[in-house]
Design a protein around this motif. Structure first.
Motif, PDB file in Angstrom:
ATOM      1  N   ALA A 173       2.724   8.397  14.266  1.00 27.98           N
ATOM      2  CA  ALA A 173       1.610   8.384  13.309  1.00 27.98           C
ATOM      3  C   ALA A 173       0.781   7.116  13.453  1.00 27.98           C
ATOM      4  CB  ALA A 173       2.152   8.510  11.882  1.00 27.98           C
ATOM      5  N   ALA A 174       1.432   6.060  13.938  1.00 26.15           N
ATOM      6  CA  ALA A 174       0.733   4.783  14.086  1.00 26.15           C
ATOM      7  C   ALA A 174      -0.028   4.685  15.405  1.00 26.15           C
ATOM      8  CB  ALA A 174       1.742   3.640  13.998  1.00 26.15           C
ATOM      9  N   LEU A 175       0.023   5.724  16.210  1.00 22.32           N
ATOM     10  CA  LEU A 175      -0.544   5.643  17.556  1.00 22.32           C
ATOM     11  C   LEU A 175      -2.041   5.345  17.545  1.00 22.32           C
ATOM     12  CD1 LEU A 175       0.017   5.916  20.572  1.00 22.32           C
ATOM     13  CD2 LEU A 175      -0.444   8.371  20.366  1.00 22.32           C
ATOM     14  N   PHE A 176      -2.835   6.195  16.880  1.00 17.23           N
ATOM     15  CA  PHE A 176      -4.288   6.003  16.881  1.00 17.23           C
ATOM     16  C   PHE A 176      -4.712   4.759  16.091  1.00 17.23           C
ATOM     17  CE2 PHE A 176      -4.833  10.802  17.698  1.00 17.23           C
ATOM     18  CZ  PHE A 176      -4.792  10.580  19.061  1.00 17.23           C
ATOM     19  N   PRO A 177      -4.221   4.562  14.827  1.00 16.89           N
ATOM     20  CA  PRO A 177      -4.598   3.346  14.096  1.00 16.89           C
ATOM     21  C   PRO A 177      -4.192   2.076  14.842  1.00 16.89           C
ATOM     22  CG  PRO A 177      -3.626   4.939  12.606  1.00 16.89           C
ATOM     23  CD  PRO A 177      -3.416   5.465  13.987  1.00 16.89           C
ATOM     24  N   GLY A 178      -2.993   2.098  15.453  1.00 16.38           N
ATOM     25  CA  GLY A 178      -2.543   0.933  16.201  1.00 16.38           C
ATOM     26  C   GLY A 178      -3.415   0.665  17.409  1.00 16.38           C
ATOM     27  N   ALA A 179      -3.767   1.731  18.130  1.00 17.91           N
ATOM     28  CA  ALA A 179      -4.600   1.574  19.322  1.00 17.91           C
ATOM     29  C   ALA A 179      -5.983   1.043  18.970  1.00 17.91           C
ATOM     30  CB  ALA A 179      -4.717   2.921  20.039  1.00 17.91           C
ATOM     31  N   ILE A 180      -6.563   1.578  17.893  1.00 20.01           N
ATOM     32  CA  ILE A 180      -7.903   1.117  17.477  1.00 20.01           C
ATOM     33  C   ILE A 180      -7.846  -0.337  17.016  1.00 20.01           C
ATOM     34  CG2 ILE A 180      -9.770   1.468  15.814  1.00 20.01           C
ATOM     35  CD1 ILE A 180      -9.024   4.472  15.843  1.00 20.01           C
ATOM     36  N   SER A 181      -6.798  -0.710  16.271  1.00 23.07           N
ATOM     37  CA  SER A 181      -6.641  -2.091  15.789  1.00 23.07           C
ATOM     38  C   SER A 181      -6.556  -3.055  16.963  1.00 23.07           C
ATOM     39  CB  SER A 181      -5.395  -2.216  14.918  1.00 23.07           C
ATOM     40  OG  SER A 181      -5.481  -1.391  13.774  1.00 23.07           O
ATOM     41  N   LEU A 182      -5.747  -2.724  17.949  1.00 19.37           N
ATOM     42  CA  LEU A 182      -5.608  -3.591  19.121  1.00 19.37           C
ATOM     43  C   LEU A 182      -6.894  -3.613  19.937  1.00 19.37           C
ATOM     44  CD1 LEU A 182      -1.976  -2.777  20.340  1.00 19.37           C
ATOM     45  CD2 LEU A 182      -2.761  -4.693  18.970  1.00 19.37           C
ATOM     46  N   PHE A 183      -7.598  -2.489  19.982  1.00 22.74           N
ATOM     47  CA  PHE A 183      -8.872  -2.439  20.709  1.00 22.74           C
ATOM     48  C   PHE A 183      -9.885  -3.393  20.076  1.00 22.74           C
ATOM     49  CE2 PHE A 183     -13.115  -0.518  21.366  1.00 22.74           C
ATOM     50  CZ  PHE A 183     -13.165  -0.573  22.756  1.00 22.74           C
ATOM     51  N   LEU A 238      -6.483   9.065  10.420  1.00 22.60           N
ATOM     52  CA  LEU A 238      -6.593   9.061  11.879  1.00 22.60           C
ATOM     53  C   LEU A 238      -5.192   8.925  12.469  1.00 22.60           C
ATOM     54  CD1 LEU A 238      -9.687   6.722  12.279  1.00 22.60           C
ATOM     55  CD2 LEU A 238      -9.618   9.208  12.529  1.00 22.60           C
ATOM     56  N   VAL A 239      -4.378   9.928  12.265  1.00 17.45           N
ATOM     57  CA  VAL A 239      -2.983   9.854  12.679  1.00 17.45           C
ATOM     58  C   VAL A 239      -2.663  10.972  13.674  1.00 17.45           C
ATOM     59  CG1 VAL A 239      -2.243   8.781  10.533  1.00 17.45           C
ATOM     60  CG2 VAL A 239      -2.208  11.258  10.723  1.00 17.45           C
ATOM     61  N   TYR A 293       0.838  -1.195   0.000  1.00 14.42           N
ATOM     62  CA  TYR A 293       0.000   0.000   0.000  1.00 14.42           C
ATOM     63  C   TYR A 293       0.879   1.253   0.000  1.00 14.42           C
ATOM     64  CZ  TYR A 293      -3.963  -2.973   1.370  1.00 14.42           C
ATOM     65  OH  TYR A 293      -4.936  -3.930   1.412  1.00 14.42           O
ATOM     66  N   GLN A 294       0.446   2.264  -0.725  1.00 15.13           N
ATOM     67  CA  GLN A 294       1.207   3.507  -0.779  1.00 15.13           C
ATOM     68  C   GLN A 294       1.022   4.312   0.506  1.00 15.13           C
ATOM     69  OE1 GLN A 294       0.114   5.681  -4.307  1.00 15.13           O
ATOM     70  NE2 GLN A 294       1.491   4.502  -5.619  1.00 15.13           N
ATOM     71  N   GLY A 295       2.101   4.951   0.942  1.00 11.61           N
ATOM     72  CA  GLY A 295       2.042   5.845   2.088  1.00 11.61           C
ATOM     73  C   GLY A 295       1.942   5.156   3.432  1.00 11.61           C
ATOM     74  N   ILE A 296       2.193   3.850   3.490  1.00 12.38           N
ATOM     75  CA  ILE A 296       2.110   3.108   4.745  1.00 12.38           C
ATOM     76  C   ILE A 296       3.511   2.663   5.156  1.00 12.38           C
ATOM     77  CG2 ILE A 296       1.165   1.078   5.898  1.00 12.38           C
ATOM     78  CD1 ILE A 296      -0.928   3.156   5.200  1.00 12.38           C
ATOM     79  N   ASP A 297       3.865   2.920   6.395  1.00 12.91           N
ATOM     80  CA  ASP A 297       5.132   2.446   6.935  1.00 12.91           C
ATOM     81  C   ASP A 297       4.978   0.968   7.310  1.00 12.91           C
ATOM     82  OD1 ASP A 297       7.605   2.128   8.114  1.00 12.91           O
ATOM     83  OD2 ASP A 297       6.987   2.998  10.027  1.00 12.91           O
ATOM     84  N   PRO A 298       5.591   0.061   6.562  1.00 13.52           N
ATOM     85  CA  PRO A 298       5.371  -1.374   6.814  1.00 13.52           C
ATOM     86  C   PRO A 298       5.887  -1.836   8.169  1.00 13.52           C
ATOM     87  CG  PRO A 298       7.119  -1.056   5.187  1.00 13.52           C
ATOM     88  CD  PRO A 298       6.495   0.282   5.420  1.00 13.52           C
ATOM     89  N   PHE A 299       6.945  -1.181   8.658  1.00 17.87           N
ATOM     90  CA  PHE A 299       7.492  -1.592   9.956  1.00 17.87           C
ATOM     91  C   PHE A 299       6.499  -1.312  11.081  1.00 17.87           C
ATOM     92  CE2 PHE A 299      10.068  -1.046  13.794  1.00 17.87           C
ATOM     93  CZ  PHE A 299      10.804  -2.222  13.764  1.00 17.87           C
ATOM     94  N   SER A 300       5.864  -0.150  11.056  1.00 20.58           N
ATOM     95  CA  SER A 300       4.873   0.189  12.078  1.00 20.58           C
ATOM     96  C   SER A 300       3.684  -0.768  12.020  1.00 20.58           C
ATOM     97  CB  SER A 300       4.396   1.629  11.896  1.00 20.58           C
ATOM     98  OG  SER A 300       5.461   2.541  12.059  1.00 20.58           O
ATOM     99  N   ALA A 301       3.234  -1.071  10.801  1.00 24.27           N
ATOM    100  CA  ALA A 301       2.118  -2.016  10.642  1.00 24.27           C
ATOM    101  C   ALA A 301       2.499  -3.389  11.183  1.00 24.27           C
ATOM    102  CB  ALA A 301       1.738  -2.120   9.169  1.00 24.27           C
ATOM    103  N   MET A 302       3.737  -3.808  10.944  1.00 22.87           N
ATOM    104  CA  MET A 302       4.207  -5.115  11.421  1.00 22.87           C
ATOM    105  C   MET A 302       4.210  -5.170  12.943  1.00 22.87           C
ATOM    106  SD  MET A 302       7.939  -6.865  10.761  1.00 22.87           S
ATOM    107  CE  MET A 302       8.749  -5.673  11.857  1.00 22.87           C
ATOM    108  N   ILE A 303       4.660  -4.088  13.587  1.00 18.94           N
ATOM    109  CA  ILE A 303       4.688  -4.045  15.052  1.00 18.94           C
ATOM    110  C   ILE A 303       3.276  -4.181  15.624  1.00 18.94           C
ATOM    111  CG2 ILE A 303       5.216  -2.604  17.054  1.00 18.94           C
ATOM    112  CD1 ILE A 303       7.666  -3.752  15.654  1.00 18.94           C
ATOM    113  N   VAL A 304       2.317  -3.488  15.008  1.00 13.47           N
ATOM    114  CA  VAL A 304       0.922  -3.579  15.463  1.00 13.47           C
ATOM    115  C   VAL A 304       0.398  -5.005  15.287  1.00 13.47           C
ATOM    116  CG1 VAL A 304      -1.445  -2.796  15.018  1.00 13.47           C
ATOM    117  CG2 VAL A 304       0.435  -1.143  15.018  1.00 13.47           C
ATOM    118  N   ALA A 305       0.719  -5.634  14.159  1.00 11.73           N
ATOM    119  CA  ALA A 305       0.256  -7.002  13.897  1.00 11.73           C
ATOM    120  C   ALA A 305       0.860  -7.986  14.901  1.00 11.73           C
ATOM    121  CB  ALA A 305       0.616  -7.412  12.468  1.00 11.73           C
ATOM    122  N   ILE A 306       2.135  -7.813  15.226  1.00  4.44           N
ATOM    123  CA  ILE A 306       2.767  -8.690  16.221  1.00  4.44           C
ATOM    124  C   ILE A 306       2.078  -8.534  17.576  1.00  4.44           C
ATOM    125  CG2 ILE A 306       4.891  -9.093  17.545  1.00  4.44           C
ATOM    126  CD1 ILE A 306       6.467  -8.390  15.015  1.00  4.44           C
ATOM    127  N   ALA A 307       1.802  -7.290  17.954  1.00  3.24           N
ATOM    128  CA  ALA A 307       1.104  -7.047  19.222  1.00  3.24           C
ATOM    129  C   ALA A 307      -0.286  -7.678  19.209  1.00  3.24           C
ATOM    130  CB  ALA A 307       1.006  -5.543  19.475  1.00  3.24           C
TER     131      ALA A 307
END
Length: 437
Positions: free
Chosen positions: A182-192, A165-166, A101-115
């Motif tokens: 930038a991953a704070l809100f999307p990551g928090a909502i995903s984990l929620f 939502l960043v 996906y364009q404009g997405i930091d893959p490392f941040s997304a990976m950290i959220v997925a691992i969590a």
């Protein structure tokens, strides 16, 4: 005219459809994410060979030199590499999917997925008040959970990022810090969302997300796949896709490989526990005993071309292809002969590997040949050697040799027909050249 319409349908309708499916971002992410676990499996297999080499004299010698617990110490590496397959898979799948996906930091997304993956694992409170994480969910047992979390949580995270939502930081903040926040809100909502799902599941008799996935997905698919009929269906799909020029093994690896790797890991666990090997159909079953020379079991066909072809073109193609084919690389013959969309050779291209499935499954089921023991030789390991390594027994190499001879027999009639046709065309061309002089 009918033949022309048939060819047009294949090239204009079916091939684009299959190419679209195999190149879809989620299929690619599954394939590449699972591939990330392969180096660790190979490393673990090497240390397993060292610790479990099936020769009593060797084991006794090592015990005398290094002590009775030497094998346990050696297999620390095997445990460390095999027991993180699920963790590697969720990281690899999420990273590759987010990267598409364009404009997405893959490392941040990976950290959220691992969590999120860890959030799905049921934990217990230890006597000292600390959390106890069942490490079994990090290995092949958690592959299906990892697969689903890697796909769905990453897609949810990407969707939230695209909704802007960043948490925006001032321009003076370093980019690395800014992208993390930038991953704070999307990551928090995903984990929620994952947390809510977990709470909901814990209120049911299933008690945990891994139990739900095992009950509804992993167990039924494993029972189907680990049968002769299931293996034949898998191989048929792989061969048909290759016939249309699509990498069949890669196209279905996202669905099939988690089951095959889990079966291989179960065999490895049984070996370490000195128990009976449970599974016949594993990743090494296909890589080492079915795809001899590559998909389609084309090593037999290449041997026929290299040593028995009368047509100069086929003989040259055979000599060029035999080196790679020994190491199970068969793109030269698939696209060089070609086998793709070649109706003269499609039947043995399907029959040979399916025959390999039947003979190998039957021999292992009857106990004539040792089952694959959890060791994963690289798929480029030549036949006979890979058979011995993957089973820990010489019977594995003998089985491969038997299959290779059988493949040669299956390909022979079709090879001879192609060779005669090409030879006649070659002779006519030479006669035309002579007449033109």
């Amino acid at each position: 005219m009918a033949e022309k319409n048939k060819n047009n349908f294949l090239t204009e309708k079916l091939m684009p459809l299959f190419n679209k499916i195999s190149s879809a971002r989620h299929m690619v992410a599954l394939r590449d994410g699972m591939t990330a676990a392969v180096p660790m499996i190979i490393i673990g297999s090497i240390f397993m060979i060292i610790g479990q080499f099936p020769i009593k004299g060797y084991l006794d010698f090592m015990a005398q030199v290094f002590g009775p617990n030497w094998a346990t110490v050696v297999q620390y590496v095997t445990n460390a590499s095999f027991n993180i397959m699920g963790l590697i898979a969720v990281a690899g799948i999420s990273y590759n999917l987010a990267k598409s996906y364009q404009g997405i930091d893959p490392f941040s997304a990976m950290i959220v997925a691992i969590a999120a993956f860890i959030l799905t694992i049921p934990m217990q409170i230890g006597k000292d008040g600390g959390l106890l994480i069942p490490l079994k969910q990090f290995d092949s047992s958690g592959l299906f959970t990892a697969l689903l979390v890697g796909l769905f949580v990453t897609d949810l995270y990407v969707w939230l990022m695209h909704k802007n939502l960043v948490f925006k930081m001032p321009e003076t903040v370093p980019p690395a810090v800014s992208s993390s926040f930038a991953a704070l809100f999307p990551g928090a909502i995903s984990l929620f969302v994952v947390w809510l799902v977990r709470i909901g599941v814990e209120a049911t008799p299933m008690k945990s997300i891994p139990n739900v996935i095992t009950f509804f997905l992993q167990n039924p698919m494993s029972k189907v796949t680990n049968t002769l009929g299931g293996a034949l269906v898998i191989e048929l799909v792989i061969c048909l896709l290759w016939f249309f020029g699509i990498h069949g093994a890669n196209a279905i690896s996202g669905v099939v490989d988690p089951i095959l790797y889990a079966a291989l890991a179960a065999n490895a666990s049984a070996l370490k526990a000195h128990e009976a090997i449970p599974n016949i159909i594993t990743k090494t079953f296909f890589d080492n005993f079915v795809h001899i020379g590559g998909c389609g079991a084309t090593l037999g066909f290449v041997i026929l071309m290299a040593f028995f072809a009368k047509d100069k073109e086929m003989k040259a193609m055979g000599k060029l292809s035999i080196g790679p084919a020994i190491f199970n690389i068969n793109e030269p013959v698939i696209f060089g002969v070609p086998i793709v969309l070649n109706y003269q050779i499609v039947l043995p291209f399907i029959l040979a590997p399916m025959a390999n499935v039947i003979t190998t499954y039957t021999a292992m089921k009857m106990g004539w040949v040792a089952k694959t023991i959890g060791i994963y030789p690289p798929w480029t390991t030549p036949p006979i050697l890979s058979g011995i390594l993957s089973t820990g027994h010489i019977s594995g190499g003998i089985m491969q040799l038997f299959n290779l001879v059988m493949d040669i027999v299956i390909y022979y009639f079709f090879f001879r027909s192609m060779d005669r046709t090409k030879l006649k065309a070659e002779q006519k061309l030479e006669q035309a050249k002579e007449s033109a002089k």
